[in-house]
Design an enzyme around this catalytic site. Structure first.
Site, short mmCIF file in Angstrom:
data_model
loop_
_atom_site.label_atom_id
_atom_site.label_comp_id
_atom_site.label_asym_id
_atom_site.label_seq_id
_atom_site.Cartn_x
_atom_site.Cartn_y
_atom_site.Cartn_z
N HIS A 26 38.54 37.29 42.60
CA HIS A 26 39.41 37.98 43.18
C HIS A 26 39.35 39.27 44.48
O HIS A 26 40.42 39.51 44.66
CB HIS A 26 40.82 37.90 42.60
CG HIS A 26 41.37 38.92 41.70
ND1 HIS A 26 40.56 39.50 39.92
CD2 HIS A 26 41.23 39.69 41.44
CE1 HIS A 26 40.77 40.07 39.66
NE2 HIS A 26 41.34 40.52 40.21
N ASP A 56 36.18 33.40 37.56
CA ASP A 56 36.61 34.45 38.33
C ASP A 56 35.47 35.85 38.91
O ASP A 56 35.13 37.14 38.20
CB ASP A 56 37.89 35.23 37.82
CG ASP A 56 38.43 36.75 38.84
OD1 ASP A 56 38.01 36.57 39.70
OD2 ASP A 56 39.02 37.13 38.51
N SER A 129 40.32 45.97 38.05
CA SER A 129 39.25 44.52 38.08
C SER A 129 38.07 44.70 38.32
O SER A 129 37.83 44.79 39.93
CB SER A 129 40.21 43.81 38.73
OG SER A 129 41.27 43.05 38.82
#
Length: 274
Positions: A26, A56, A129
């Site tokens: 992402h 992911d 992230s």
């Protein structure tokens, strides 16, 4: 003219001297240009080798011939209570380090069929992230990916993809640019304690088949609705998520030997996966 471009920030880490970088899918999804900024302020362009939305994860390759310092994945599984250090770029504050412990393992946060997160209480925020979570030996135990937060900021509940999952996915991305998983073709649910009792099982483990997709590998092999799948290739299935992960780890055309309880009798069915 008239086009608007947006910039996304995240974190990542180099896993080889020739410049392969791990981050989250992402973070780089729909990216036109990817830049990697190092702690010394130097900037390198990178190309997307491949990504896997279901876990992911994404693999990048820095467009350079120079040699890079890199980190390695931990070989041993983490334990609840182990110290963990999260490194990343929260809110654009690059090189931020936070510390905590492993709070839990095997968390399912509803993000996909293969959820198997490590829960940590080291602060993770927007921009973290794709960054690494280290053990005290400096080995990567996971990739920081998500937080639970009613406020939008860190409340001490963060989730990292375990190193063993990352290692397998990254290897496939490096080889093929994509991840291919085995397909069984069934809908399943957990075996509850009530269902286990009705089936005469001592433990509430395994998965019940609720439906079989027509002409699927399972259908062709003779798997039926209401079958209880208890093992895959001789290994115990804990629940429906565990079954999904075990099948996904196998390749298409590979044979899965399913240990099935049907009408009180155990039998084995070999399924050639799709």
């Amino acid at each position: 003219p008239g086009q608007e471009f947006s910039a996304a920030q995240g974190s990542g880490f180099v896993i080889s001297a020739d410049g392969y970088v791990v981050t989250n899918h992402h973070v780089v999804e729909n990216a036109v240009r990817i830049e990697v900024t190092f702690n010394d302020g130097s900037v390198q362009t990178a190309n997307l080798v491949g990504s896997d939305p279901r876990t992911d994860l994404a693999l990048l390759k820095i467009d350079s011939d120079q040699s890079f310092r890199f980190v390695e994945f931990a070989n041993e599984e983490v334990r609840v209570g182990d110290w963990v250090v999260a490194v990343g770029n929260p809110f654009g504050l690059g090189g931020t380090v936070t510390a905590g412990i492993v709070s839990a393992r095997g968390r399912d946060i509803g993000s996909g069929p293969y959820d198997d997160y490590i829960q940590i209480d080291a602060s993770i925020n927007k921009g973290n992230s794709g960054g690494p979570a280290f053990n005290i030996a400096g080995e990567v135990i996971g990739v920081n990916t998500a937080i639970y937060s009613p406020s939008g900021g860190s409340v001490g509940i963060g989730f990292a993809i375990p190193a063993n999952v990352v290692r397998d996915v990254i290897l496939e991305l490096k080889q093929d640019g994509t991840v291919t998983r085995g397909w069984l073709g069934v809908a399943i649910q957990n075996i509850s304690s009530d269902i286990a009792e009705s089936l005469g099982l001592a433990d509430a483990k395994g998965a019940i088949v609720t439906s079989v997709t027509e002409s699927s590998p399972a259908d062709k092999a003779g798997v039926r609705e209401a079958d209880a799948i208890l093992t895959v290739n001789g290994e115990v299935v804990e629940d429906s998520k565990d079954l999904a992960r075990r099948i996904a780890q196998l390749d298409p055309n590979e044979i899965a030997d399913l240990g099935i309880l049907r009408n009180g009798d155990m039998q084995n069915i070999e399924v050639t996966l799709g």
